[in-house]
Design a protein around this motif. Structure first.
Motif, PDB file in Angstrom:
ATOM      1  N   GLY A  93       6.552  -1.262  -7.981  1.00 14.05           N
ATOM      2  CA  GLY A  93       6.246  -1.098  -9.399  1.00 14.05           C
ATOM      3  C   GLY A  93       6.730   0.227  -9.945  1.00 14.05           C
ATOM      4  N   TYR A  94       6.752   1.265  -9.118  1.00 17.22           N
ATOM      5  CA  TYR A  94       7.223   2.569  -9.555  1.00 17.22           C
ATOM      6  C   TYR A  94       8.745   2.616  -9.670  1.00 17.22           C
ATOM      7  N   ILE A  95       9.401   1.758  -8.939  1.00 16.89           N
ATOM      8  CA  ILE A  95      10.872   1.754  -8.942  1.00 16.89           C
ATOM      9  C   ILE A  95      11.317   0.964 -10.124  1.00 16.89           C
ATOM     10  N   LEU A 140      -4.592  -5.502   7.694  1.00 13.11           N
ATOM     11  CA  LEU A 140      -3.538  -4.492   7.675  1.00 13.11           C
ATOM     12  C   LEU A 140      -2.335  -5.001   6.887  1.00 13.11           C
ATOM     13  N   GLY A 141      -2.006  -6.272   7.063  1.00 14.83           N
ATOM     14  CA  GLY A 141      -0.885  -6.864   6.328  1.00 14.83           C
ATOM     15  C   GLY A 141      -1.134  -6.874   4.837  1.00 14.83           C
ATOM     16  N   ALA A 142      -2.363  -7.202   4.441  1.00 10.82           N
ATOM     17  CA  ALA A 142      -2.710  -7.212   3.020  1.00 10.82           C
ATOM     18  C   ALA A 142      -2.617  -5.802   2.439  1.00 10.82           C
ATOM     19  N   ALA A 143      -3.091  -4.821   3.178  1.00 10.56           N
ATOM     20  CA  ALA A 143      -3.022  -3.435   2.710  1.00 10.56           C
ATOM     21  C   ALA A 143      -1.569  -2.979   2.588  1.00 10.56           C
ATOM     22  N   ALA A 144      -0.743  -3.345   3.548  1.00  3.41           N
ATOM     23  CA  ALA A 144       0.673  -2.966   3.494  1.00  3.41           C
ATOM     24  C   ALA A 144       1.353  -3.645   2.313  1.00  3.41           C
ATOM     25  N   GLU A 145       1.000  -4.884   2.042  1.00  4.48           N
ATOM     26  CA  GLU A 145       1.574  -5.596   0.901  1.00  4.48           C
ATOM     27  C   GLU A 145       1.211  -4.894  -0.410  1.00  4.48           C
ATOM     28  N   ASN A 146      -0.021  -4.428  -0.524  1.00  4.52           N
ATOM     29  CA  ASN A 146      -0.433  -3.716  -1.728  1.00  4.52           C
ATOM     30  C   ASN A 146       0.347  -2.419  -1.908  1.00  4.52           C
ATOM     31  N   VAL A 147       0.568  -1.707  -0.819  1.00  2.76           N
ATOM     32  CA  VAL A 147       1.333  -0.455  -0.897  1.00  2.76           C
ATOM     33  C   VAL A 147       2.767  -0.741  -1.317  1.00  2.76           C
ATOM     34  N   ILE A 148       3.369  -1.748  -0.735  1.00  2.41           N
ATOM     35  CA  ILE A 148       4.747  -2.095  -1.072  1.00  2.41           C
ATOM     36  C   ILE A 148       4.846  -2.532  -2.526  1.00  2.41           C
ATOM     37  N   THR A 149       3.884  -3.309  -2.990  1.00  2.00           N
ATOM     38  CA  THR A 149       3.882  -3.746  -4.392  1.00  2.00           C
ATOM     39  C   THR A 149       3.757  -2.555  -5.329  1.00  2.00           C
ATOM     40  N   THR A 150       2.905  -1.610  -4.988  1.00  2.00           N
ATOM     41  CA  THR A 150       2.734  -0.408  -5.805  1.00  2.00           C
ATOM     42  C   THR A 150       4.021   0.401  -5.847  1.00  2.00           C
TER      43      THR A 150
END
Length: 53
Positions: free
Chosen positions: A51-53, A38-48
């Motif tokens: 990247g948009y910002i 879950l932590g890895a998935a959340a990290e990927n979402v935050i990174t994405t």
């Protein structure tokens, strides 16, 4: 279902303390692995999002 669980817990031939400890260890390991994923998935979402910002 509830009656079966209660009957199992009251059974004189139920789990010993060692078996409870092993079961608790397995549950703990499973929960830790789930939170790791879950932590890895959340990290990927935050990174994405970053990247948009």
């Amino acid at each position: 279902m509830k009656e079966k669980l209660i009957a199992f817990l009251r059974d004189e031939e139920g789990l010993t303390i060692v078996e409870y400890a092993v079961a608790a260890g397995l549950i703990t390991a499973t929960v830790a692995a789930a939170f790791g994923a879950l932590g890895a998935a959340a990290e990927n979402v935050i990174t994405t999002i970053t990247g948009y910002i």
